[in-house]
Design a protein around this motif. Structure first.
Motif, mmCIF file in Angstrom:
data_model
loop_
_atom_site.group_PDB
_atom_site.id
_atom_site.type_symbol
_atom_site.label_atom_id
_atom_site.label_comp_id
_atom_site.label_asym_id
_atom_site.label_seq_id
_atom_site.Cartn_x
_atom_site.Cartn_y
_atom_site.Cartn_z
ATOM 1 N N THR A 1 -10.186 -12.531 29.149
ATOM 2 C CA THR A 1 -10.574 -11.151 29.438
ATOM 3 C C THR A 1 -9.790 -10.660 30.639
ATOM 4 O OG1 THR A 1 -12.801 -11.588 28.623
ATOM 5 C CG2 THR A 1 -12.504 -9.626 29.992
ATOM 6 N N PRO A 2 -9.103 -9.511 30.549
ATOM 7 C CA PRO A 2 -8.346 -9.009 31.703
ATOM 8 C C PRO A 2 -9.270 -8.544 32.819
ATOM 9 C CG PRO A 2 -8.312 -7.417 29.907
ATOM 10 C CD PRO A 2 -8.960 -8.652 29.368
ATOM 11 N N LEU A 3 -8.678 -8.314 33.983
ATOM 12 C CA LEU A 3 -9.455 -7.825 35.125
ATOM 13 C C LEU A 3 -10.097 -6.491 34.806
ATOM 14 C CD1 LEU A 3 -7.025 -8.679 38.073
ATOM 15 C CD2 LEU A 3 -9.132 -9.881 37.436
ATOM 16 N N GLN A 4 -11.324 -6.314 35.315
ATOM 17 C CA GLN A 4 -12.082 -5.099 35.046
ATOM 18 C C GLN A 4 -12.601 -4.502 36.358
ATOM 19 O OE1 GLN A 4 -12.581 -3.938 31.781
ATOM 20 N NE2 GLN A 4 -11.184 -5.603 31.219
ATOM 21 N N ALA A 5 -12.832 -3.180 36.349
ATOM 22 C CA ALA A 5 -13.462 -2.517 37.487
ATOM 23 C C ALA A 5 -14.801 -3.179 37.783
ATOM 24 C CB ALA A 5 -13.655 -1.036 37.195
ATOM 25 N N GLN B 1 -1.370 -10.924 36.041
ATOM 26 C CA GLN B 1 -0.307 -11.238 35.087
ATOM 27 C C GLN B 1 -0.701 -12.406 34.179
ATOM 28 O OE1 GLN B 1 2.764 -11.672 38.205
ATOM 29 N NE2 GLN B 1 3.922 -10.116 37.115
ATOM 30 N N GLU B 2 -1.336 -13.403 34.748
ATOM 31 C CA GLU B 2 -1.745 -14.575 33.965
ATOM 32 C C GLU B 2 -2.743 -14.191 32.880
ATOM 33 O OE1 GLU B 2 -1.872 -18.814 33.166
ATOM 34 O OE2 GLU B 2 -0.467 -17.520 34.252
ATOM 35 N N LEU B 3 -3.715 -13.357 33.229
ATOM 36 C CA LEU B 3 -4.721 -12.949 32.251
ATOM 37 C C LEU B 3 -4.113 -12.097 31.148
ATOM 38 C CD1 LEU B 3 -7.670 -12.075 34.665
ATOM 39 C CD2 LEU B 3 -7.366 -14.158 33.324
ATOM 40 N N ASN B 4 -3.198 -11.230 31.511
ATOM 41 C CA ASN B 4 -2.581 -10.360 30.507
ATOM 42 C C ASN B 4 -1.603 -11.109 29.612
ATOM 43 O OD1 ASN B 4 -3.741 -7.728 30.896
ATOM 44 N ND2 ASN B 4 -2.707 -7.647 32.856
ATOM 45 N N ALA B 5 -1.115 -12.252 30.083
ATOM 46 C CA ALA B 5 -0.189 -13.045 29.267
ATOM 47 C C ALA B 5 -0.925 -13.847 28.199
ATOM 48 C CB ALA B 5 0.633 -13.975 30.154
#
Length: 278
Positions: A236-240, A227-231
């Protein structure tokens, strides 16, 4: 902030390279938490330029029981995060290892749970959907380090200083079934870990903690990071493929050469770790 961020990043990189202490950044300047992350971004860029590859993130201060122990003007009261690199992550074969403390400034040890993401989570993923993206989990020791005297700092200092990350020693990965992923948050919340220090003369139980101490569960800690990264679109958001270490289950304890540290779990089928320091 751009020029200052570069200057502070290079001061922190130099302190790490020289294994030396340095003054608090927050003593020299009024810095926000976002300033700390901007400094961290400059460190990330410099680290990549020096040949290190980011392989995931670390979460810090997810354990509410230790918040009041850290911070100067005010206690740290929220998690922080930073990048981890292929040069700072290693695996302990058969859950046993030997780790050099050379170059580690004021090292301390933290028992944690690590997740590896098999799929990239959707931006609006809820807790269950995020858990379903986890491919494997493992137990780990994070060796945290601090360039500031006596482990005294504000949250922004900790963020900027690599999130206090030193080395992550990961035990045997356990691939998760879909049923385990569905129940993982509650399973980990109800588990506990003990942390002991062994020397030639003694064995001392140093600490113990529950998964529920880590923002209610390490899965909740992962969700907080998501949530923190997407806000913040600048992150960079979480990645596979990323490895995420979710925060300590106990306080962080000082370590020194000649010690062997051992963990044991209850309530979940995760093996403990045994690491000797030289």
């Amino acid at each position: 902030m751009s020029t200052k961020a570069n200057r502070y990043a290079h001061q922190l990189l130099d302190a790490r390279a020289q294994a030396k202490l340095m003054p608090l950044l927050s003593d020299a300047d009024a810095l926000s938490l976002m300033d700390g992350y901007e400094i961290g971004k400059r460190i990330l860029d410099a680290s990549i330029g020096q040949g290190s590859n980011p392989v995931g993130r670390k979460l810090g201060f997810c354990n509410r029981n230790i918040w009041q122990k850290y911070g100067i003007a005010q206690s740290i009261s929220a998690p922080i995060w930073a990048h981890i690199f292929d040069t700072t992550v290693r695996y302990a074969e058969d859950n046993r290892g030997i780790q050099s403390l050379e170059g580690a400034v004021q090292p301390r040890i933290e028992p944690e749970v690590v997740f590896s993401l098999g799929r990239t989570p959707a931006p609006d993923a809820d807790l269950e959907e995020l858990a379903d993206c986890i491919e494997w989990m493992a137990h780990a020791f994070e060796i945290v380090v601090c360039p500031f005297p006596d482990w005294k700092f504000e949250a922004v200092d900790a963020i900027a200083a690599f999130g206090l990350h030193g080395t992550l020693i990961i035990g045997e990965p356990h691939v998760l079934s879909s049923a385990t992923r569905r129940n993982l948050a509650s399973m980990l919340a109800n588990a506990s870990v003990s942390l002991s220090c062994c020397t030639e003369d003694s064995v001392t139980l140093c600490g113990a903690g529950f998964g529920s101490d880590v923002l209610d569960s390490p899965v909740h800690a992962l969700w907080h990071l998501h949530q923190e990264l997407n806000a913040h679109p600048e992150f960079t958001p979480l990645q596979a493929g990323e490895i995420i270490t979710t925060g300590t289950w106990t306080d962080a304890y000082p370590v020194q050469a000649g010690q062997t540290w051992v963990t044991a779990f209850s309530g979940i089928t995760l093996p403990g770790l045994t690491v000797s320091f030289v």
